[in-house]
Design a protein around this motif. Structure first.
Motif: not given
Length: 244
Positions: A12-22, A40-45
């Protein structure tokens, strides 16, 4: 991805997920972080935890783009969101509290006639209105952190990074900073914050990232982490036995 690294889902958030790959970070041939795979996805803390030297601050700097990985990739899966970062020791100008804010607004392109009113509104929101003419660098530690948060507030960040923002603060200042963090989140800002304080993480976290020795140990919903950590390292950390 195994169950211990599965994060809460929030579509339910428009914030793009952040991905760490290797992702790895090395210094003079010595590994400091990674290899790390994390999304890391969503509007979490999200609270990043671990003993000293675990790689918490490195992870935040990678996420905010202040540090490039030695190998691997850190990327937003979509439009890069507006971001702000508050450090353990705030970086403030040798100017008054209000001038620190009006300068930030000037840099961001805010028209001059709007700057002072918007700065005063932010000072009031963070309980700093009586201190607007005080030199920023003579404020107490808690006041400086609230000023840094007020400055971040003015940029309307979609993602806020906080690196041990309450370290060495007294209980009243800690409470004020935590309330500000919750206020950001209520406004729809995603929070990624490092802390060494288990009680603080219990108060604030939706999900927990646990690092140890530069490795990702768990990425778990907070309720599950604090009641049923999935790894021996997670269990030891909650018992206060996980050290560098």
């Amino acid at each position: 991805m195994n169950d211990m690294l599965r994060q809460p889902t929030d579509t339910g958030t428009g914030i793009a997920p952040l991905a760490f790959e290797a992702v790895t970070v090395t210094h003079r041939g010595q590994p400091l972080l990674g290899p790390l795979d994390l999304r890391l996805a969503g509007c979490h803390r999200t609270l990043v935890m671990g003993p000293n030297g675990a790689g918490k601050s490195l992870l935040l700097r990678l996420a905010h783009g202040l540090l490039a990985p030695s190998a691997g990739r850190v990327s937003w899966e979509g439009t890069t969101p507006r971001q702000a970062m508050v450090f353990q020791r705030p970086v403030l100008l040798k100017r008054s509290a209000i001038d620190n804010l009006t300068y930030a607004l000037a840099v961001s392109g805010t028209p001059r006639p709007e700057r002072r009113d918007r700065a005063r509104e932010a000072l009031a929101r963070f309980g700093l209105a009586p201190l607007e003419k005080r030199p920023a660098r003579v404020l107490s530690g808690g006041e400086q952190q609230r000023l840094a948060l007020a400055r971040a507030w003015l940029t309307r960040p979609e993602v806020l990074f906080l690196d041990e923002p309450t370290s060495a603060l007294d209980p009243a200042a800690i409470r004020a900073v935590e309330e500000a963090v919750l206020d950001f989140h209520r406004r729809g800002t995603r929070i990624l914050m490092t802390t060494h304080d288990l009680n603080q993480a219990r108060r604030l976290a939706d999900d927990v990232v646990l690092l140890y020795g530069g490795r990702l140990i768990e990425h778990t919903p907070a309720e599950r982490f604090f009641t049923q950590p999935r790894t021996p390292e997670g269990q030891a950390f909650l018992r206060g036995e996980l050290v560098w």
